[in-house]
Structure formats: structure tokens, C-alpha cells
Scaffold this motif. Structure first.
Motif, short mmCIF file in Angstrom:
data_model
loop_
_atom_site.label_atom_id
_atom_site.label_comp_id
_atom_site.label_asym_id
_atom_site.label_seq_id
_atom_site.Cartn_x
_atom_site.Cartn_y
_atom_site.Cartn_z
N LYS A 197 0.83 -1.26 0.19
CA LYS A 197 0.09 -0.06 0.10
C LYS A 197 0.97 1.26 0.15
CE LYS A 197 -3.82 -2.13 2.46
NZ LYS A 197 -4.83 -2.21 3.71
N MET A 198 0.52 2.36 -0.73
CA MET A 198 1.10 3.71 -0.70
C MET A 198 0.38 4.53 0.36
SD MET A 198 3.02 2.64 -3.28
CE MET A 198 4.11 4.16 -3.88
N TYR A 199 1.43 5.24 1.09
CA TYR A 199 0.94 6.36 1.75
C TYR A 199 1.90 7.47 1.52
CZ TYR A 199 -0.72 2.17 4.22
OH TYR A 199 -1.33 1.15 4.81
N GLN A 200 1.22 8.76 1.79
CA GLN A 200 1.88 9.82 1.55
C GLN A 200 2.10 10.74 3.02
OE1 GLN A 200 2.55 10.82 -1.63
NE2 GLN A 200 1.69 9.08 -2.27
N SER A 201 3.47 10.86 3.22
CA SER A 201 3.47 11.39 4.71
C SER A 201 4.08 12.82 4.45
CB SER A 201 4.53 10.44 5.43
OG SER A 201 3.91 9.13 5.52
N HIS A 202 3.81 13.54 5.61
CA HIS A 202 4.18 15.14 5.26
C HIS A 202 5.16 15.32 6.61
CE1 HIS A 202 0.58 14.60 3.05
NE2 HIS A 202 1.18 15.29 2.17
N ALA A 203 5.56 16.48 6.55
CA ALA A 203 6.67 17.09 7.59
C ALA A 203 5.85 17.16 8.77
CB ALA A 203 7.15 18.53 7.34
N GLY A 204 6.52 16.65 10.01
CA GLY A 204 5.83 16.51 11.12
C GLY A 204 5.47 15.22 11.47
N GLU A 205 5.03 14.43 10.53
CA GLU A 205 4.40 13.07 10.69
C GLU A 205 5.55 12.23 11.24
OE1 GLU A 205 0.38 13.07 8.22
OE2 GLU A 205 2.34 12.56 7.22
N GLY A 259 9.70 -6.88 10.01
CA GLY A 259 9.29 -7.94 9.08
C GLY A 259 8.42 -7.20 7.99
N GLN A 260 7.99 -5.89 8.04
CA GLN A 260 7.14 -5.35 6.97
C GLN A 260 7.76 -4.87 5.63
OE1 GLN A 260 5.09 -2.37 9.34
NE2 GLN A 260 3.21 -3.40 8.61
N LEU A 261 7.60 -5.21 4.65
CA LEU A 261 8.36 -5.05 3.27
C LEU A 261 7.91 -3.51 2.96
CD1 LEU A 261 10.04 -6.08 0.96
CD2 LEU A 261 7.95 -6.60 -0.19
N HIS A 262 8.91 -2.77 2.85
CA HIS A 262 8.85 -1.22 2.73
C HIS A 262 9.94 -0.71 1.89
CE1 HIS A 262 11.35 -1.52 6.10
NE2 HIS A 262 11.78 0.10 5.88
N THR A 288 5.32 -13.70 -0.73
CA THR A 288 5.93 -13.81 -2.04
C THR A 288 6.50 -12.50 -2.56
OG1 THR A 288 3.91 -15.09 -2.43
CG2 THR A 288 4.71 -14.19 -4.24
N CYS A 289 6.19 -11.38 -1.93
CA CYS A 289 6.77 -10.23 -2.31
C CYS A 289 8.16 -10.31 -1.97
CB CYS A 289 6.29 -8.94 -1.65
SG CYS A 289 4.52 -8.50 -2.50
N LYS A 290 8.72 -10.78 -0.75
CA LYS A 290 9.91 -10.78 -0.26
C LYS A 290 10.77 -11.97 -1.05
CE LYS A 290 8.95 -9.56 4.58
NZ LYS A 290 8.88 -9.96 6.02
N GLU A 315 0.66 -4.28 -8.84
CA GLU A 315 -0.31 -3.96 -7.68
C GLU A 315 0.32 -3.97 -6.23
OE1 GLU A 315 -3.18 -7.44 -7.78
OE2 GLU A 315 -4.17 -6.34 -9.42
N HIS A 316 1.38 -4.64 -6.19
CA HIS A 316 2.09 -4.94 -5.06
C HIS A 316 3.28 -3.88 -4.82
CE1 HIS A 316 -0.40 -8.75 -4.77
NE2 HIS A 316 -0.09 -8.41 -3.57
N PHE A 317 3.90 -3.48 -5.84
CA PHE A 317 5.18 -2.46 -5.72
C PHE A 317 5.02 -1.04 -6.29
CE2 PHE A 317 6.65 -6.84 -5.64
CZ PHE A 317 7.51 -7.07 -4.64
N GLY A 318 3.79 -0.88 -6.89
CA GLY A 318 3.55 0.57 -7.52
C GLY A 318 4.15 0.97 -8.47
#
Length: 277
Positions: free
Chosen positions: A55-63, A70-73, A175-177, A213-216
Motif C-alpha cells: 500500500k502507498m502512503y503520503q507522509s508530510h513534515a511533522g508526521e 518484517g514489513q516490506l517497505h 511472495t513479495c519478499k 499491484e504490490h510494488f506500485g
């Protein structure tokens, strides 16, 4: 470059580390990877895109963003001024020799991966983490003990808010790993979709859709970017010619390599090598 990070950080007595990127050597971009430690990002400026478990997330200054063990990122900057602090530590460092009630019922489930941290830290939990980051930068007397106390307080607050998440061992994540590890091991070779799809047990006709789908991004775009990333490391650390590096990372010709290198980095390999790091 290992997509599974098992490197030791800090020292055995204090395995907590703080990185800040970008710096003189590293841009604000990381390839897909995972590790056994808890990784927390504090976005200090600008905006980044984080890819986490497909999944894709937009993160901004201050967050403040948590990436559980173990999370693939992966993440990259969206703005030229983007920067972040990366705070990493093994959860087991917070254990005590004596197994008390809180350790058995709160810390153990976190360490064993039954529960995880929420994606974003907020309120008191966020403030505790920011204080811990500040301590790593200033390093006053007894900052190690203060840091451990703050992290325990952070966990206690999240527990009080009932904000820990239930973690599941997802087959798709495994599978992604497998895909990432296969690319890491074979990127320098001819790597058609049929070969990698067969190796990881996915239908070749479905593989491209699954990957996007999994890597964007498409498989070909990711493989090209991965090869260029490896080439950058070789340009900085070896005296190999550009032609030699092109072949060693999987490009069929020097011209094809240079064209893709410029497309991804905005400069030629020759200019990149002359930059000061």
C-alpha cells in the motif's frame, strides 16, 4: 545491498541508532527491504511516499511513521526539500531480566510479532519518540537510560489508547519478499518475466499485474532502477569503467546503460562519479 537487513546497529549494549537523510552520501530514497528491528520515520521536511506491504502512503513534515519488524517497505521523496530522521532499534532491547506482568503481557506479544505499532504515532506517543530522537542528537549524560524510559512510556501510552494493531503473517508479503530476494540475487543476469515468475510460483501471465499491484510500478521499471542503484554504488566505490559497470549490473550495452542512468538520476554516470560525497 541486502533487501533483508540483518546488520548490527550501534553496539550490543546500546543497539539504538538514528540516521538522517538525505545526507552527503544517501538521497532520500530506499529500495524495498525489511528488517527485524522497529523502524520509525520522523518526516522533518517536505513530503515522502512510503510503500508498505503493498500500500502507498503520503507522509508530510511533522508526521511520525512506524514500520514494524518484517514489513516490506520502501520510500522516496516527493519534494526536493524532503528529509527525515530514521530511528531504529530492536524491541528486545527493552526487555528486563525479570519477567514481570507488563513484560509478559505487553512487550512479549510485540517482540513475537503478534501485535504491531500503528502506522502513525500521535499525541503523547509521538512526543515521547521525538524526545528520544532529540536525545540521540544531543547525547547528554545518561541519555541511553532516558531513551529506554521514553520508549517504554511510548509503549505504555499506545497500550492505554488500545492502539496496537493485530499483525497477520500474509502469504502475499512472503511472495513479495521472494520476488525481491530473487531480483537481488539475479539482477546482473538476463531476467525475463517467465524466469522470475516460474521461480516464485506465479503464473507468467499474471506476474506483471501482481508486481504492479504490490510494488506500485512495473517489473521492468523496478529492475532498471535496482540496476542503476547498484551502478551508483560501484561508481562511488570502484575504479571500474562505465562500460564494465554497465555489463556487471545487467545492461546489454554502455549506451543503453547511460540512457537509463540519465533518465533515473538526471545526470550521466561520468558526472555522477565526479561528484563529491
Amino acid at each position: 545491498m541486502n533487501m533483508y537487513e540483518n546488520c548490527s546497529r550501534g553496539c550490543d549494549a546500546y543497539p539504538i541508532v538514528l540516521y538522517h537523510i538525505p545526507n552527503e552520501q544517501y538521497p532520500l530514497s530506499t529500495p524495498f527491504h525489511w528488517q527485524d528491528d522497529l523502524e520509525i520515520l520522523h518526516i522533518t521536511n517536505g513530503e515522502i511516499t512510503l510503500s508498505l506491504d503493498g500500500k502507498m502512503y503520503q507522509s508530510h513534515a511533522g508526521e511520525v511513521v512506524c514500520i514494524n519488524p518484517g514489513q516490506l517497505h520502501s520510500f522516496h521523496s516527493n519534494t526536493p526539500d524532503a528529509s527525515c530522521d530514521i530511528f531504529i532499534f530492536p524491541l528486545k532491547h527493552l526487555l528486563f531480566t525479570h519477567e514481570d506482568h507488563d513484560q509478559e503481557n505487553l512487550l512479549r506479544p510485540l517482540i513475537e510479532g503478534q501485535y504491531g505499532f500503528p502506522l502513525y504515532l500521535k499525541n503523547s506517543a509521538k512526543q515521547r519518540l521525538l524526545q528520544a530522537i532529540h536525545l540521540q542528537k544531543e547525547q547528554p549524560v545518561a541519555y541511553e537510560m532516558q531513551t529506554k524510559a521514553l520508549l517504554l512510556q511510548m509503549i505504555a501510552y499506545i497500550s492505554q489508547q488500545n492502539a496496537f494493531i493485530l499483525l497477520h503473517s500474509a502469504k502475499k508479503n512472503d511472495t513479495c519478499k521472494e520476488i525481491i530476494l530473487y531480483i537481488q540475487q539475479h539482477y546482473a543476469e538476463d531476467l525475463p518475466i517467465l524466469r522470475i515468475a516460474t521461480a516464485v510460483g506465479i503464473s507468467p501471465t499474471y506476474f506483471s499485474t501482481y508486481f504492479t499491484e504490490h510494488f506500485g510500478q512495473t517489473f521492468s521499471a523496478y529492475l532498471c532502477s535496482f540496476r542503476i542503484n547498484r551502478a551508483c554504488a560501484l561508481l562511488k566505490s570502484t575504479s571500474q569503467s562505465v562500460a564494465e559497470i554497465a555489463l556487471s549490473v545487467g545492461f546489454g550495452s554502455e549506451s543503453h546503460f547511460i540512457r537509463n542512468f540519465h533518465k533515473i538520476t538526471g545526470m550521466t554516470p561520468f558526472v555522477y562519479r565526479r561528484r563529491k560525497y
